[in-house]
Design a protein around this motif. Structure first.
Motif, short mmCIF file in Angstrom:
data_model
loop_
_atom_site.label_atom_id
_atom_site.label_comp_id
_atom_site.label_asym_id
_atom_site.label_seq_id
_atom_site.Cartn_x
_atom_site.Cartn_y
_atom_site.Cartn_z
N THR A 194 26.52 60.72 42.18
CA THR A 194 25.76 61.75 42.49
C THR A 194 25.73 61.92 44.25
O THR A 194 26.01 60.78 44.84
N CYS A 195 25.29 62.99 44.37
CA CYS A 195 25.25 63.36 46.05
C CYS A 195 24.07 62.78 46.44
O CYS A 195 22.93 62.86 45.74
N PRO A 196 24.01 62.05 47.72
CA PRO A 196 22.75 61.51 48.28
C PRO A 196 21.86 62.74 48.69
O PRO A 196 22.08 63.88 48.80
N LEU A 197 20.57 62.45 48.85
CA LEU A 197 19.60 63.35 49.33
C LEU A 197 19.31 63.19 50.48
O LEU A 197 18.87 62.38 51.05
N LEU A 198 19.54 64.36 51.55
CA LEU A 198 19.30 64.23 52.93
C LEU A 198 18.05 65.01 53.44
O LEU A 198 18.29 66.14 53.34
N PRO A 199 16.98 64.43 53.86
CA PRO A 199 15.83 65.36 54.37
C PRO A 199 16.24 65.86 55.60
O PRO A 199 16.60 65.11 56.66
N VAL A 200 16.00 67.14 55.67
CA VAL A 200 16.45 67.96 56.97
C VAL A 200 15.17 68.61 57.49
O VAL A 200 14.57 69.41 56.49
N ILE A 201 14.60 68.18 58.66
CA ILE A 201 13.18 68.74 59.01
C ILE A 201 13.46 69.47 60.36
O ILE A 201 14.15 69.28 61.14
N LEU A 202 13.10 70.77 60.04
CA LEU A 202 13.05 71.86 61.18
C LEU A 202 11.70 71.82 61.93
O LEU A 202 10.71 72.08 61.43
N CYS A 203 11.93 71.07 63.10
CA CYS A 203 10.87 70.85 64.03
C CYS A 203 10.48 71.84 65.22
O CYS A 203 10.20 71.36 66.22
N GLY A 204 10.75 73.20 65.03
CA GLY A 204 10.75 73.93 66.07
C GLY A 204 9.33 74.50 66.14
O GLY A 204 8.39 73.79 65.18
N GLY A 205 9.08 75.58 66.50
CA GLY A 205 7.77 76.14 66.33
C GLY A 205 6.83 76.13 67.92
O GLY A 205 7.19 75.40 68.77
N SER A 206 6.29 77.28 68.28
CA SER A 206 5.80 77.73 69.41
C SER A 206 4.40 77.43 69.63
O SER A 206 3.65 77.19 70.76
N GLY A 207 3.70 77.05 68.19
CA GLY A 207 2.32 76.69 68.55
C GLY A 207 1.17 77.74 68.84
O GLY A 207 0.27 77.39 69.31
N ILE A 252 18.82 66.46 66.42
CA ILE A 252 19.67 67.48 67.31
C ILE A 252 18.67 68.20 68.06
O ILE A 252 17.50 68.88 67.54
N LEU A 253 18.95 68.47 69.40
CA LEU A 253 18.09 69.10 70.20
C LEU A 253 18.70 70.51 70.50
O LEU A 253 19.64 70.61 71.01
N LEU A 310 23.25 73.97 62.71
CA LEU A 310 23.45 72.78 63.54
C LEU A 310 23.30 71.39 62.48
O LEU A 310 24.25 70.86 62.50
N ALA A 311 22.36 71.54 61.79
CA ALA A 311 22.05 70.55 61.06
C ALA A 311 23.34 70.19 59.89
O ALA A 311 23.81 69.12 59.51
N ALA A 312 23.58 71.25 59.34
CA ALA A 312 24.76 71.47 58.30
C ALA A 312 26.07 70.90 58.68
O ALA A 312 26.79 70.12 58.17
N LEU A 313 26.47 71.35 60.21
CA LEU A 313 27.65 70.89 60.54
C LEU A 313 27.75 69.35 60.92
O LEU A 313 28.75 68.98 60.76
N HIS A 314 26.45 68.99 61.53
CA HIS A 314 26.13 67.52 61.69
C HIS A 314 26.41 66.66 60.23
O HIS A 314 26.99 65.76 60.35
N ALA A 315 25.69 67.15 59.27
CA ALA A 315 25.77 66.37 58.05
C ALA A 315 27.11 66.56 57.35
O ALA A 315 27.26 65.45 56.51
N ARG A 316 27.94 67.56 57.78
CA ARG A 316 29.10 67.50 57.24
C ARG A 316 30.44 66.51 57.83
O ARG A 316 31.34 66.49 57.58
N ALA A 317 29.74 65.91 59.17
CA ALA A 317 30.76 65.16 59.82
C ALA A 317 31.10 64.09 59.02
O ALA A 317 30.61 63.54 58.12
#
Length: 491
Positions: free
Chosen positions: A2-15, A87-88, A101-108
């Motif tokens: 099975t493929c591992p499960l990777l939580p990816v959190i999008l933490c942007g937002g202007s408030g 990732i900043l 950006l997250a997908a490219l990093h996860a594919r490394a």
């Protein structure tokens, strides 16, 4: 396997929608709005206790604004997550580039886990129900599909997007037929009557390779810019910094517009899209009335947070206090939010208009739109207590073991008085310690640094005086947090 499960959190937002508690410099994902933990912390722990045959990555992958990097890292440390990849984003470009950006990093390294993509600023109250939905979606995502999670609507809401699905008996995940942006009230009522529409939660599951494949088909321009940014990325402490020049040229677009809304109409892309109904106490806490709906309320429907009281006939209202007593009498369906530097009073039906207030403040150049009186830094925080012509007073708290940059000022002098803890002071060529009730003077142009060598927070009162007191009057000479441009803008 099975493929591992990777939580990816999008933490942007202007408030902007939860002003004045949430500001651009400290948006809602870093606030504890619906519990003791912040919304980011709750999101990072959302898969804790997940049961099944799927291996869950211990640390999530975060994509966040560069200005919020230390906030995010420190909040993860507080809940025991020490080695998360952050990732900043050098500039905000919406969610589609962030996920690229997250997908490219996860594919490394040729890995291709299943990503569970979650915004950092949502509330989910029923973890068992959420985990059940994730297990349902995992199989479809691991096999090459994209899975979205649709919240079973409770009322005709006009503030959410909707997902239309095709009913299929005996299924717990359904083919998606289309997406609709925020509808009119009449259309929202029609959707509920039809029974095959769900609120769009903004939570998705897919493999990184599938998201990149979707971008090749739907937004190759976004993918090209993100590939260039990640190929030239550099690591700084625990942070991954994509190339600013490459990323700044990236178009801004959302996950929904860039890919999701196009998939049902393009079966030739070979990417099936499904929706899993979600009944887990979800809310995006996108307005003050939404926060009211997820908080505990009394018999009259009032939610009270902080040092606030409501009295004599108040009903259906939210009272939130940050720094002083707030009292209400005879109020119905209102929102009262108090912070040290701003107070919001609104009809609960009009809380979506808060964004217009923030836009007006920005137009006038009012810093309250973006900054709190209390400002967080990687070493701790400061609170601007008072200011006037040629002076300002700050309360400064330095975390144990932390230190400010080695710096000097061209236009101001400073007096430091230790209120609590032990201060280690670099003063030109000298280095000495100050105990409680002791003080020192830093003349204009003097090289200096403040550190906390102790195990308890250090608290000082700083009195600044001079012809210019802006935060850009700082010349950094050395900094443990990697903030050493020749002239920088923040302490």
């Amino acid at each position: 396997m099975t493929c591992p499960l990777l939580p990816v959190i999008l933490c942007g937002g202007s408030g902007t929608r939860l002003f004045p508690l949430s500001r651009e410099s400290y948006p809602k994902q870093f606030l504890a709005l619906a519990g003791e933990q912040t919304m980011l912390q709750q999101t990072a722990m959302r898969l804790h206790g997940f049961e099944g045959d799927v291996a869950v990555a211990f640390s999530p992958l975060l994509v966040c604004n560069e200005d919020h990097r230390f906030l995010a890292a420190n909040q993860l440390l507080e809940i025991g997550i020490r080695h998360a990849d952050l990732i900043l984003e050098p500039v905000a470009r919406n969610t589609a580039p962030a996920l690229a950006l997250a997908a490219l990093h996860a594919r490394a390294g040729n890995e291709d886990p299943v990503m569970l993509v979650m915004p950092a600023d949502h509330v989910i109250r029923d973890m068992d129900a959420f985990h059940h939905a994730v297990r349902l979606g995992y199989g479809l995502a691991s096999e090459g599909g994209i899975v979205t999670f649709g919240v079973v609507p409770q009322h005709p809401e006009t503030g959410y997007g909707y997902i239309q699905y095709r009913r299929e008996q005996a299924n717990q995940a359904f083919p998606v037929e289309g997406f609709t942006e925020k509808p009119s009230l009449a259309l929202a009522k029609q959707y509920l009557a039809q029974g095959n529409y769900l609120w769009n939660s903004g939570i998705f599951m897919m493999r990184p390779s599938i998201w990149l494949k979707a971008l090749v088909a739907g937004r190759p321009d976004i993918l090209s810019c993100c590939e260039g940014a990640m190929q030239a990325a550099r690591c700084d402490m625990d942070f991954i910094r994509p190339s600013a020049a490459a990323f700044e040229s990236c178009p801004s677009d959302s996950i929904d517009y860039a890919v999701m809304e196009k998939l049902p109409a393009h079966p030739e892309w070979g990417i099936p899209i499904s929706v899993v109904p979600l009944q887990a106490g979800w809310s995006d806490v996108g307005s003050w009335d939404a926060l009211w709906s997820v908080l505990d309320r009394d018999n009259e429907g009032n939610a009270v947070v902080g040092d606030a009281v409501q009295h004599h006939g108040c009903s259906g209202s939210l009272f939130l206090s940050s720094s002083r007593l707030v009292a209400g009498i005879g109020l119905k369906d209102v929102v009262v939010v108090e912070t040290p530097d701003a107070v919001l009073i609104a009809d609960k039906r009009c809380t979506q208009e808060v964004k217009a207030v923030v836009a007006q403040l920005n137009q006038k150049g009012n810093k309250l739109a973006s900054q709190h009186r209390k400002v967080h830094r990687p070493w701790g925080w400061y609170d601007l207590i008072d200011s006037g012509e040629r002076f300002q007073v700050k309360r400064i708290v330095v975390n144990p073991g932390a230190s400010l940059s080695l710096q000097m000022h061209k236009y101001r002098a400073e007096h430091w008085v230790v209120v609590k803890g032990i201060a280690e002071v670099t003063h030109g060529d000298r280095c000495f310690q100050l105990q409680e009730d002791e003080s020192t003077y830093i003349p204009l142009g003097q090289t200096h640094r403040l550190s906390n060598p102790g195990t308890q927070p250090l608290e000082i009162i700083e009195i600044q005086s001079g012809s210019y007191l802006g935060e850009d009057d700082i010349v950094r000479l050395d900094d443990v947090y990697g903030r050493v441009p020749p002239v920088s803008k923040a302490a």
